[in-house]
Scaffold this motif. Structure first.
Motif, PDB file in Angstrom:
ATOM      1  N   GLU A 135      33.741  23.917  45.882  1.00  0.00           N
ATOM      2  CA  GLU A 135      34.372  23.972  47.208  1.00  0.00           C
ATOM      3  C   GLU A 135      34.805  22.563  47.609  1.00  0.00           C
ATOM      4  OE1 GLU A 135      34.129  26.788  51.036  1.00  0.00           O
ATOM      5  OE2 GLU A 135      32.236  26.298  50.073  1.00  0.00           O
ATOM      6  N   ILE A 136      36.060  22.467  48.048  1.00  0.00           N
ATOM      7  CA  ILE A 136      36.652  21.210  48.486  1.00  0.00           C
ATOM      8  C   ILE A 136      36.708  21.215  50.013  1.00  0.00           C
ATOM      9  CG2 ILE A 136      38.665  19.710  48.392  1.00  0.00           C
ATOM     10  CD1 ILE A 136      37.408  20.017  45.679  1.00  0.00           C
ATOM     11  N   TYR A 137      36.194  20.148  50.626  1.00  0.00           N
ATOM     12  CA  TYR A 137      36.197  20.028  52.082  1.00  0.00           C
ATOM     13  C   TYR A 137      37.044  18.843  52.514  1.00  0.00           C
ATOM     14  CZ  TYR A 137      32.247  23.255  52.797  1.00  0.00           C
ATOM     15  OH  TYR A 137      31.446  24.357  52.856  1.00  0.00           O
ATOM     16  N   GLN A 138      37.697  18.965  53.660  1.00  0.00           N
ATOM     17  CA  GLN A 138      38.293  17.816  54.310  1.00  0.00           C
ATOM     18  C   GLN A 138      37.157  16.975  54.878  1.00  0.00           C
ATOM     19  OE1 GLN A 138      40.794  18.737  57.658  1.00  0.00           O
ATOM     20  NE2 GLN A 138      41.599  16.659  57.832  1.00  0.00           N
ATOM     21  N   GLN A 139      37.058  15.733  54.478  1.00  0.00           N
ATOM     22  CA  GLN A 139      35.927  14.910  54.888  1.00  0.00           C
ATOM     23  C   GLN A 139      35.860  14.735  56.409  1.00  0.00           C
ATOM     24  OE1 GLN A 139      35.905  10.817  53.433  1.00  0.00           O
ATOM     25  NE2 GLN A 139      33.692  10.897  53.223  1.00  0.00           N
ATOM     26  N   ARG A 140      36.998  14.616  57.041  1.00  0.00           N
ATOM     27  CA  ARG A 140      37.034  14.386  58.483  1.00  0.00           C
ATOM     28  C   ARG A 140      36.716  15.645  59.287  1.00  0.00           C
ATOM     29  NH1 ARG A 140      41.110  14.880  62.237  1.00  0.00           N
ATOM     30  NH2 ARG A 140      42.585  15.382  60.583  1.00  0.00           N
ATOM     31  N   ASN A 141      36.938  16.806  58.699  1.00  0.00           N
ATOM     32  CA  ASN A 141      36.724  18.064  59.410  1.00  0.00           C
ATOM     33  C   ASN A 141      36.158  19.091  58.428  1.00  0.00           C
ATOM     34  OD1 ASN A 141      36.757  20.421  60.887  1.00  0.00           O
ATOM     35  ND2 ASN A 141      38.921  20.325  61.430  1.00  0.00           N
ATOM     36  N   LEU A 142      34.849  19.256  58.404  1.00  0.00           N
ATOM     37  CA  LEU A 142      34.204  20.122  57.415  1.00  0.00           C
ATOM     38  C   LEU A 142      34.445  21.605  57.668  1.00  0.00           C
ATOM     39  CD1 LEU A 142      30.764  18.311  56.898  1.00  0.00           C
ATOM     40  CD2 LEU A 142      32.874  18.099  55.569  1.00  0.00           C
ATOM     41  N   SER A 143      35.108  21.952  58.756  1.00  0.00           N
ATOM     42  CA  SER A 143      35.466  23.355  58.981  1.00  0.00           C
ATOM     43  C   SER A 143      36.738  23.735  58.235  1.00  0.00           C
ATOM     44  CB  SER A 143      35.629  23.641  60.480  1.00  0.00           C
ATOM     45  OG  SER A 143      36.702  22.894  61.022  1.00  0.00           O
ATOM     46  N   ASN A 144      37.368  22.759  57.577  1.00  0.00           N
ATOM     47  CA  ASN A 144      38.516  23.021  56.706  1.00  0.00           C
ATOM     48  C   ASN A 144      38.061  22.897  55.259  1.00  0.00           C
ATOM     49  OD1 ASN A 144      40.264  23.351  58.881  1.00  0.00           O
ATOM     50  ND2 ASN A 144      40.871  21.197  58.892  1.00  0.00           N
ATOM     51  N   ARG A 145      38.228  23.955  54.496  1.00  0.00           N
ATOM     52  CA  ARG A 145      37.702  23.955  53.132  1.00  0.00           C
ATOM     53  C   ARG A 145      38.427  24.976  52.262  1.00  0.00           C
ATOM     54  NH1 ARG A 145      34.165  26.604  56.585  1.00  0.00           N
ATOM     55  NH2 ARG A 145      33.462  28.671  55.899  1.00  0.00           N
ATOM     56  N   LEU A 146      38.258  24.795  50.948  1.00  0.00           N
ATOM     57  CA  LEU A 146      38.860  25.706  49.973  1.00  0.00           C
ATOM     58  C   LEU A 146      37.870  25.910  48.829  1.00  0.00           C
ATOM     59  CD1 LEU A 146      42.473  25.810  48.713  1.00  0.00           C
ATOM     60  CD2 LEU A 146      40.623  25.732  47.029  1.00  0.00           C
ATOM     61  N   ALA A 147      37.589  27.167  48.517  1.00  0.00           N
ATOM     62  CA  ALA A 147      36.602  27.500  47.491  1.00  0.00           C
ATOM     63  C   ALA A 147      37.263  28.214  46.318  1.00  0.00           C
ATOM     64  CB  ALA A 147      35.505  28.389  48.072  1.00  0.00           C
ATOM     65  N   ASN A 176      40.319  11.677  52.897  1.00  0.00           N
ATOM     66  CA  ASN A 176      39.615  12.024  51.664  1.00  0.00           C
ATOM     67  C   ASN A 176      39.131  13.466  51.673  1.00  0.00           C
ATOM     68  OD1 ASN A 176      39.810   9.371  50.683  1.00  0.00           O
ATOM     69  ND2 ASN A 176      37.911   8.788  51.714  1.00  0.00           N
ATOM     70  N   PHE A 177      38.959  13.995  50.460  1.00  0.00           N
ATOM     71  CA  PHE A 177      38.285  15.272  50.238  1.00  0.00           C
ATOM     72  C   PHE A 177      36.862  15.014  49.745  1.00  0.00           C
ATOM     73  CE2 PHE A 177      42.777  16.224  49.230  1.00  0.00           C
ATOM     74  CZ  PHE A 177      43.014  17.296  50.080  1.00  0.00           C
ATOM     75  N   LEU A 178      35.984  15.964  49.979  1.00  0.00           N
ATOM     76  CA  LEU A 178      34.646  15.972  49.399  1.00  0.00           C
ATOM     77  C   LEU A 178      34.520  17.162  48.459  1.00  0.00           C
ATOM     78  CD1 LEU A 178      32.452  15.225  52.555  1.00  0.00           C
ATOM     79  CD2 LEU A 178      33.237  13.605  50.815  1.00  0.00           C
ATOM     80  N   ILE A 179      33.698  17.003  47.405  1.00  0.00           N
ATOM     81  CA  ILE A 179      33.499  18.061  46.409  1.00  0.00           C
ATOM     82  C   ILE A 179      32.065  18.570  46.482  1.00  0.00           C
ATOM     83  CG2 ILE A 179      33.549  18.661  43.964  1.00  0.00           C
ATOM     84  CD1 ILE A 179      35.457  16.364  43.528  1.00  0.00           C
ATOM     85  N   TYR A 180      31.932  19.885  46.540  1.00  0.00           N
ATOM     86  CA  TYR A 180      30.626  20.538  46.483  1.00  0.00           C
ATOM     87  C   TYR A 180      30.620  21.550  45.343  1.00  0.00           C
ATOM     88  CZ  TYR A 180      29.895  18.824  51.282  1.00  0.00           C
ATOM     89  OH  TYR A 180      29.763  18.046  52.402  1.00  0.00           O
ATOM     90  N   ILE A 181      29.453  21.744  44.729  1.00  0.00           N
ATOM     91  CA  ILE A 181      29.237  22.882  43.844  1.00  0.00           C
ATOM     92  C   ILE A 181      28.183  23.758  44.511  1.00  0.00           C
ATOM     93  CG2 ILE A 181      29.913  21.690  41.731  1.00  0.00           C
ATOM     94  CD1 ILE A 181      26.947  21.291  41.112  1.00  0.00           C
ATOM     95  N   VAL A 199      41.057  29.940  51.287  1.00  0.00           N
ATOM     96  CA  VAL A 199      41.239  28.726  52.066  1.00  0.00           C
ATOM     97  C   VAL A 199      40.860  29.026  53.514  1.00  0.00           C
ATOM     98  CG1 VAL A 199      43.697  29.186  52.512  1.00  0.00           C
ATOM     99  CG2 VAL A 199      42.815  26.838  52.634  1.00  0.00           C
ATOM    100  N   VAL A 200      40.157  28.070  54.122  1.00  0.00           N
ATOM    101  CA  VAL A 200      39.626  28.223  55.478  1.00  0.00           C
ATOM    102  C   VAL A 200      40.182  27.114  56.357  1.00  0.00           C
ATOM    103  CG1 VAL A 200      37.519  28.148  56.878  1.00  0.00           C
ATOM    104  CG2 VAL A 200      37.526  29.350  54.671  1.00  0.00           C
ATOM    105  N   GLU A 201      40.596  27.495  57.558  1.00  0.00           N
ATOM    106  CA  GLU A 201      41.094  26.535  58.541  1.00  0.00           C
ATOM    107  C   GLU A 201      40.283  26.651  59.822  1.00  0.00           C
ATOM    108  OE1 GLU A 201      44.947  26.114  61.435  1.00  0.00           O
ATOM    109  OE2 GLU A 201      45.353  26.691  59.356  1.00  0.00           O
ATOM    110  N   ASN A 202      39.687  25.555  60.241  1.00  0.00           N
ATOM    111  CA  ASN A 202      38.866  25.531  61.450  1.00  0.00           C
ATOM    112  C   ASN A 202      37.810  26.639  61.459  1.00  0.00           C
ATOM    113  OD1 ASN A 202      40.169  23.269  62.588  1.00  0.00           O
ATOM    114  ND2 ASN A 202      41.833  24.578  63.344  1.00  0.00           N
TER     115      ASN A 202
END
Length: 259
Positions: free
Chosen positions: A120-132, A227-232, A152-155
């Protein structure tokens, strides 16, 4: 063409461009310029590289010899465990690819059950935006399915999703999440062991700047300097997950820069 020989497999990687792409398997250690390969067999490295992040219920996602393993002893309606990949922040101004080797040998016995392992990739500035992107097991219209699923998730709200056309993928499948910085578009692919030559099969794409995705778009209002953040992660619903069933065997990042 770039060939990578490993202990148990011989996989060929085709290229239609000039980018170097290679992924690391848990059975060997390979590195190239602009590729961040994570040695999942190195316990000290894993402890430094992956930090506990989000957890709910009884789901646990822990390093084992094969890589990372997700298990659930006492299932609930929603179990999950996320790990943040170390200080690496992927810049929105650079193209990158995240490639993982996933195993999901769970069995959903009813429509209430599901289990997955993914990235899952998150927008670092806004963790409510993400893509898995994940290898998911569930029952679709009553039938067992093992698919590549992405959304894909927005807000905090899901905007759109896509599935692989093949609903009975092998238990071990390689996934790729590719980001094109010029259009701010993510594309999802998979490959399995059923072919000798690694051919990426397109699943779908999503734009995160309001346009460009074939399967829909979100608008994260993300600047190129961000930046993006990466999670597994491992995730499940109403399902006991046993040792050896849900794992990540390999992970690599092909990118212009990480910080």
């Amino acid at each position: 063409m770039l060939a990578v020989k490993i202990i148990k497999h011989s996989i060929k990687l085709k290229h239609n461009n000039n980018k170097h792409l290679i992924f690391l398997w848990a059975f060997c250690s390979v590195s190239m310029a602009a590729t961040d390969g994570i040695d999942l067999q190195n316990p000290d490295l894993v402890k430094r590289a992956f930090k506990p992040a989000f957890q709910n219920g009884e789901g646990t996602f822990n390093p084992v010899y094969e890589g990372f393993e997700y298990t659930v002893e006492k299932p609930s309606e929603k179990d999950y465990d996320y790990r943040l990949y170390r200080p690496a922040s992927l810049k929105a101004s650079h193209d990158f690819e995240v490639i993982g080797r996933f195993k999901n040998d769970t069995v959903a016995e009813s429509s209430r059950e599901a289990a997955s392992v993914g990235i899952e990739i998150y927008q670092q500035r806004n963790l409510s935006n993400r893509l898995a992107t994940e290898l998911s097991v569930a029952r679709l219209e009553g039938y067992f399915s093992r698919t590549v699923f992405s959304q894909v998730v927005e807000n905090g709200k899901k905007k759109t999703e896509c599935f692989s056309a093949d609903l009975r993928l092998p238990a071990e499948t390689t996934l790729k999440l590719s980001y094109q910085s010029s259009e701010k578009v993510f594309s999802v692919y998979y490959q399995s062991d059923e072919t000798e030559v690694l051919e990426w099969v397109f699943v779908g794409s999503f734009g995160i700047a309001g346009s460009g995705g074939e399967n829909g778009n979100a608008n994260w209002r993300m600047r190129s300097s961000e930046n993006f953040l990466i999670y597994i992660y491992g995730f499940s619903k109403n399902m006991k997950v046993y040792e050896g069933e849900a794992q990540i065997h390999a992970l690599a990042i092909n990118n212009g820069t990480t910080e």
